[in-house]
Design a protein around this motif. Structure first.
Motif, PDB file in Angstrom:
ATOM      1  N   ASN A   1       0.844  -1.224   0.088  1.00 34.10           N
ATOM      2  CA  ASN A   1       0.105  -0.114   0.016  1.00 34.10           C
ATOM      3  C   ASN A   1       0.874   1.035   0.042  1.00 34.10           C
ATOM      4  OD1 ASN A   1      -2.339  -1.340  -0.082  1.00 34.10           O
ATOM      5  ND2 ASN A   1      -2.347  -1.548   2.256  1.00 34.10           N
ATOM      6  N   ALA A   2       1.784   1.139   0.963  1.00 29.52           N
ATOM      7  CA  ALA A   2       2.771   2.460   0.890  1.00 29.52           C
ATOM      8  C   ALA A   2       3.395   2.572  -0.517  1.00 29.52           C
ATOM      9  CB  ALA A   2       3.743   2.157   2.095  1.00 29.52           C
ATOM     10  N   ALA A   3       3.873   1.254  -1.190  1.00 28.62           N
ATOM     11  CA  ALA A   3       4.652   1.630  -2.367  1.00 28.62           C
ATOM     12  C   ALA A   3       3.238   2.257  -3.425  1.00 28.62           C
ATOM     13  CB  ALA A   3       5.068   0.360  -2.911  1.00 28.62           C
ATOM     14  N   SER A   4       2.249   1.707  -3.405  1.00 31.41           N
ATOM     15  CA  SER A   4       1.294   2.198  -4.261  1.00 31.41           C
ATOM     16  C   SER A   4       0.928   3.769  -4.202  1.00 31.41           C
ATOM     17  CB  SER A   4      -0.049   1.326  -4.493  1.00 31.41           C
ATOM     18  OG  SER A   4      -0.568   1.488  -2.999  1.00 31.41           O
ATOM     19  N   THR A   5       1.103   4.148  -2.887  1.00 35.39           N
ATOM     20  CA  THR A   5       0.604   5.627  -2.560  1.00 35.39           C
ATOM     21  C   THR A   5       1.849   6.372  -2.886  1.00 35.39           C
ATOM     22  OG1 THR A   5      -0.357   4.756  -0.454  1.00 35.39           O
ATOM     23  CG2 THR A   5       0.422   7.157  -0.542  1.00 35.39           C
ATOM     24  N   ALA A   6       3.415   5.777  -2.669  1.00 35.03           N
ATOM     25  CA  ALA A   6       4.199   6.684  -3.380  1.00 35.03           C
ATOM     26  C   ALA A   6       4.179   6.777  -5.015  1.00 35.03           C
ATOM     27  CB  ALA A   6       5.595   6.130  -2.826  1.00 35.03           C
ATOM     28  N   ALA A   7       4.005   5.643  -5.454  1.00 34.96           N
ATOM     29  CA  ALA A   7       3.730   5.526  -6.894  1.00 34.96           C
ATOM     30  C   ALA A   7       2.776   6.697  -7.384  1.00 34.96           C
ATOM     31  CB  ALA A   7       3.750   4.192  -7.347  1.00 34.96           C
ATOM     32  N   ALA A   8       1.679   6.563  -6.853  1.00 31.51           N
ATOM     33  CA  ALA A   8       0.673   7.364  -7.213  1.00 31.51           C
ATOM     34  C   ALA A   8       0.941   8.751  -7.048  1.00 31.51           C
ATOM     35  CB  ALA A   8      -0.880   7.059  -6.578  1.00 31.51           C
TER      36      ALA A   8
ATOM     37  N   GLY B   1     -11.486  -4.467  -0.703  1.00 35.17           N
ATOM     38  CA  GLY B   1      -9.895  -4.055  -1.110  1.00 35.17           C
ATOM     39  C   GLY B   1      -9.626  -2.523  -1.145  1.00 35.17           C
ATOM     40  N   GLN B   2     -10.878  -1.828  -1.867  1.00 33.95           N
ATOM     41  CA  GLN B   2     -10.632  -0.509  -2.015  1.00 33.95           C
ATOM     42  C   GLN B   2     -10.790   0.445  -0.487  1.00 33.95           C
ATOM     43  OE1 GLN B   2     -13.299   1.231  -4.842  1.00 33.95           O
ATOM     44  NE2 GLN B   2     -12.422   3.248  -4.753  1.00 33.95           N
ATOM     45  N   GLY B   3     -11.504  -0.176   0.037  1.00 30.42           N
ATOM     46  CA  GLY B   3     -11.846   0.469   1.386  1.00 30.42           C
ATOM     47  C   GLY B   3     -10.799   0.434   2.313  1.00 30.42           C
ATOM     48  N   SER B   4     -10.167  -0.847   2.315  1.00 28.28           N
ATOM     49  CA  SER B   4      -8.863  -0.956   3.384  1.00 28.28           C
ATOM     50  C   SER B   4      -7.701  -0.058   2.716  1.00 28.28           C
ATOM     51  CB  SER B   4      -8.566  -2.408   3.301  1.00 28.28           C
ATOM     52  OG  SER B   4      -8.346  -2.978   2.090  1.00 28.28           O
ATOM     53  N   GLY B   5      -7.751  -0.119   1.234  1.00 29.48           N
ATOM     54  CA  GLY B   5      -6.644   0.634   0.711  1.00 29.48           C
ATOM     55  C   GLY B   5      -6.575   2.214   0.930  1.00 29.48           C
ATOM     56  N   GLN B   6      -7.784   2.650   0.970  1.00 32.02           N
ATOM     57  CA  GLN B   6      -8.018   4.056   1.306  1.00 32.02           C
ATOM     58  C   GLN B   6      -7.598   4.416   2.733  1.00 32.02           C
ATOM     59  OE1 GLN B   6     -12.016   5.055  -0.037  1.00 32.02           O
ATOM     60  NE2 GLN B   6     -11.346   5.101  -2.061  1.00 32.02           N
ATOM     61  N   GLN B   7      -8.000   3.369   3.577  1.00 32.56           N
ATOM     62  CA  GLN B   7      -7.918   3.819   4.879  1.00 32.56           C
ATOM     63  C   GLN B   7      -6.306   3.580   5.183  1.00 32.56           C
ATOM     64  OE1 GLN B   7      -9.599   0.694   7.470  1.00 32.56           O
ATOM     65  NE2 GLN B   7      -9.033   1.930   9.534  1.00 32.56           N
ATOM     66  N   GLN B   8      -5.642   2.757   4.834  1.00 29.48           N
ATOM     67  CA  GLN B   8      -4.073   2.688   4.825  1.00 29.48           C
ATOM     68  C   GLN B   8      -3.562   3.963   4.164  1.00 29.48           C
ATOM     69  OE1 GLN B   8      -2.426   0.336   6.733  1.00 29.48           O
ATOM     70  NE2 GLN B   8      -0.568   1.385   6.158  1.00 29.48           N
ATOM     71  N   GLN B   9      -3.784   4.346   3.018  1.00 30.46           N
ATOM     72  CA  GLN B   9      -3.383   5.556   2.622  1.00 30.46           C
ATOM     73  C   GLN B   9      -3.506   6.786   3.476  1.00 30.46           C
ATOM     74  OE1 GLN B   9      -4.942   5.670  -1.180  1.00 30.46           O
ATOM     75  NE2 GLN B   9      -3.965   3.755  -2.025  1.00 30.46           N
ATOM     76  N   GLN B  10      -4.829   6.773   4.003  1.00 26.34           N
ATOM     77  CA  GLN B  10      -4.885   7.977   4.869  1.00 26.34           C
ATOM     78  C   GLN B  10      -3.824   8.155   6.006  1.00 26.34           C
ATOM     79  OE1 GLN B  10      -9.246   7.844   5.626  1.00 26.34           O
ATOM     80  NE2 GLN B  10      -9.746   8.660   3.652  1.00 26.34           N
ATOM     81  N   GLN B  11      -3.701   6.579   6.527  1.00 26.74           N
ATOM     82  CA  GLN B  11      -2.697   6.579   7.737  1.00 26.74           C
ATOM     83  C   GLN B  11      -1.354   6.929   7.386  1.00 26.74           C
ATOM     84  OE1 GLN B  11      -3.272   2.409   9.195  1.00 26.74           O
ATOM     85  NE2 GLN B  11      -5.387   2.827   9.829  1.00 26.74           N
ATOM     86  N   ASP B  12      -1.044   6.596   5.943  1.00 20.97           N
ATOM     87  CA  ASP B  12       0.261   7.031   5.576  1.00 20.97           C
ATOM     88  C   ASP B  12       0.459   8.345   5.574  1.00 20.97           C
ATOM     89  OD1 ASP B  12       0.814   4.310   5.631  1.00 20.97           O
ATOM     90  OD2 ASP B  12       0.436   4.018   3.319  1.00 20.97           O
ATOM     91  N   VAL B  13      -0.706   9.030   5.050  1.00 22.14           N
ATOM     92  CA  VAL B  13      -0.499  10.697   4.912  1.00 22.14           C
ATOM     93  C   VAL B  13      -0.448  11.274   6.258  1.00 22.14           C
ATOM     94  CG1 VAL B  13      -1.775  12.610   3.786  1.00 22.14           C
ATOM     95  CG2 VAL B  13      -1.845  10.398   2.484  1.00 22.14           C
ATOM     96  N   ALA B  14      -1.372  10.664   7.105  1.00 25.19           N
ATOM     97  CA  ALA B  14      -1.301  11.126   8.396  1.00 25.19           C
ATOM     98  C   ALA B  14       0.147  10.878   9.057  1.00 25.19           C
ATOM     99  CB  ALA B  14      -2.464  10.426   9.233  1.00 25.19           C
ATOM    100  N   GLN B  15       0.726  10.095   8.924  1.00 21.90           N
ATOM    101  CA  GLN B  15       2.199  10.026   9.233  1.00 21.90           C
ATOM    102  C   GLN B  15       3.240  10.859   8.891  1.00 21.90           C
ATOM    103  OE1 GLN B  15       3.540   5.841   9.169  1.00 21.90           O
ATOM    104  NE2 GLN B  15       1.580   4.988  10.196  1.00 21.90           N
ATOM    105  N   LEU B  16       2.849  11.072   7.420  1.00 27.84           N
ATOM    106  CA  LEU B  16       3.710  12.003   6.888  1.00 27.84           C
ATOM    107  C   LEU B  16       3.494  13.434   7.291  1.00 27.84           C
ATOM    108  CD1 LEU B  16       3.789  11.010   3.227  1.00 27.84           C
ATOM    109  CD2 LEU B  16       5.669  10.890   4.329  1.00 27.84           C
ATOM    110  N   GLN B  17       2.285  13.784   7.637  1.00 25.19           N
ATOM    111  CA  GLN B  17       2.032  14.993   8.085  1.00 25.19           C
ATOM    112  C   GLN B  17       2.508  15.434   9.398  1.00 25.19           C
ATOM    113  OE1 GLN B  17      -2.216  15.839   8.071  1.00 25.19           O
ATOM    114  NE2 GLN B  17      -1.801  18.145   8.809  1.00 25.19           N
TER     115      GLN B  17
END
Length: 519
Positions: free
Chosen positions: A413-420, A461-477
């Motif tokens: 998920n983190a890799a897909s977020t970075a790629a996006a 899958g989409q719901g869990s992926g969006q949740q993980q991406q939001q967590q990643d963005v929160a950590q970055l913030q």
């Protein structure tokens, strides 16, 4: 002591000649140059660079070859050129008042910004290369922090990346006390606490404190000043004028040095000598050079274009538009040797340098270069161009792996977020702040990508992926907030140290000036 050489460059089409300082014999020559005053500089330990008069180009030579090694073209004619002491950066000043900063290793034009309202007349780097001083025909002098010039974050977010490298840089200090074009600057030792001397056609030399930006002293000369330098201890100022005269003025005391001839001429009677001494003291107290008792080096017939003192502090090298360079003894103030330029062309630069040991003592035959030359790339003409770098070569990117957990799904998920996110940014990933600005646009591409891979698992899958991406963005913030807090604390500590340094420097300056006035 290593052999010292004098490089003579002229304003008309001719060769740059290298002469032995001790014997005034020619060592070698470099073909294809026509450069004006302040447009010739050494680039690192292996190259010589000169901005040309007749074309918008910079020529480069290496010490063991007499032909031009490389020609690079610029956006406009350059009227000033300077290189950092380590040769990593090359800065040019244009006729429009714009400054250009290149990275010599890659050839990239890192930044160009409007610095003056008229043509840039001279540039100088500090000893460590962290400070750049520029002066122009608009009578202004400005000091720039190289860290501010190289700060890519000034270009703003990705949405405003159309003018990459064109963001305006704010100067550390700006001085506008001269009334005519500034012709020369001298930057002493000490980095932020260095002494700055500026010379102008208004017949004055002004001394400034880089720490506080205050004017320390103004010295007035009989003619417009075209070149200035100080001795290693910064006790004596030497200034060259448009009429070919070179004046010497001590900075510590009020009494100006007098040559033996002037003393003998003034010694006709006791009353005349006393009157001459009184007039000299009054002129010195007013900061005027050129009256009775002042010291002048006579020999050149036209404007002085260059002044440099040898490393041992015993001799002075001067270049003039009369087509000659002269070597003076600073103790006797006598001309030891005179060197003529090719075809008596006006000399625009007389540079002192330690002659490389791998070169022969004279001539160019059989000379070999160093085992490994310093990297040098063709300079890019416009900002944003990669110079001669390969398409896959660019700025270093540091990837933080703290977002990946032990599970493979989190890493995916983190890799897909970075790629996006990388797909949304035009070019390399700028900084974490760009991630925050794209926080709302990350979820949609990632979700669409997940739907293309497996449409049957789109619901869960989409719901869990969006949740993980939001967590990643929160950590970055959270990381960005911590970095901003650390940056603010560091700036506060730096401000305190700068204030203490300024107080200490002002205290020492007051003590030195007071001791000089008492003497």
């Amino acid at each position: 002591m290593q052999q010292q050489a004098v490089l003579l460059a002229c304003s008309t089409e001719s060769n740059i000649t290298a002469w032995d300082l001790a014997t005034a014999t020619q060592l070698t020559q470099y073909k294809g140059n026509a450069s004006g005053r302040g447009r010739v500089t050494r680039l690192g330990s292996d190259y010589l660079a000169a901005a040309q008069n007749s074309k918008d180009a910079i020529h480069f030579w290496t010490w063991h070859k007499d032909q031009v090694l490389q020609r690079c073209f610029t956006q406009e004619p350059l009227t000033a050129l300077a290189a950092s002491p380590n040769g990593a950066y090359l800065v040019g000043g244009g006729a429009s008042g714009t400054l250009y900063c290149w990275e010599a290793f890659s050839g990239r034009l890192l930044r160009s910004w409007p610095a003056h309202y008229k043509a840039v007349s001279c540039l100088a780097f500090s000893d460590s290369g962290g400070l750049l001083v520029s002066a122009g025909e608009d009578t202004l002098v400005a000091a720039w922090l190289l860290a501010e010039v190289l700060d890519e974050q000034r270009d703003g977010p990705a949405a405003a990346a159309a003018a990459v490298g064109m963001a305006r840089v704010e100067p550390l200090h700006t001085w506008s006390e001269h009334t005519l074009p500034v012709t020369c600057i001298y930057l002493g030792c000490g980095e932020g606490s260095a002494l700055l001397a500026t010379a102008s056609l208004d017949r004055s030399v002004k001394l400034w404190s880089l720490t506080t930006g205050q004017l320390l002293r103004t010295i007035t000369l009989p003619a417009g000043v075209t070149s200035v330098t100080l001795d290693a201890g910064e006790h004596v100022l030497l200034a060259g004028c448009v009429d070919g005269s070179i004046w010497e003025a001590p900075l510590a005391g009020q009494q100006l040095a007098a040559p033996a001839a002037a003393a003998a001429a003034a010694g006709g009677s006791g009353a005349a000598a006393a009157a001459s001494d009184a007039a000299a003291a009054a002129a010195a107290a007013a900061g005027v050079v050129g009256g009775p008792g002042s010291c002048c080096y006579e020999g050149h017939s036209k404007a002085i274009s260059s002044l440099e003192i040898t490393p041992d502090g015993e001799q002075l090298v001067s270049g003039s538009e009369d087509g000659t360079a002269r070597i003076w003894d600073l103790r006797s103030r006598q001309c030891l040797r005179s060197i003529a330029s090719p075809n008596k062309a006006p000399v625009t630069a007389a540079l002192l340098m330690a002659w490389p040991g791998h070169l022969g003592p004279a001539g160019s035959a059989g000379r070999q270069g160093p085992k490994r030359l310093q990297p040098l790339a063709a300079l890019a003409k416009f900002a944003g161009a990669a110079g001669t770098s390969k398409p896959w070569e660019g700025a270093l990117t540091v990837l933080d792996g703290s977002l990946c957990s032990n599970s493979s799904s989190s890493c995916s998920n983190a890799a897909s977020t970075a790629a996006a996110v990388a797909g949304l940014l035009p070019g390399p990933l700028a900084n974490p702040l760009d991630l925050l600005q794209l926080q709302g646009s990350v979820a949609a591409p990632a979700a669409a990508n997940g739907g293309l891979i497996n449409q049957q698992q789109q619901g869960s899958g989409q719901g869990s992926g969006q949740q993980q991406q939001q967590q990643d963005v929160a950590q970055l913030q959270q990381q960005v907030e911590q970095l901003q807090q650390q940056l603010q604390e560091s700036r506060q500590v730096s401000g305190q140290w700068q204030a203490l340094h300024g107080e200490l420097h002002q205290f020492c300056t007051d003590k030195v000036l007071a001791a000089g006035l008492d003497a």
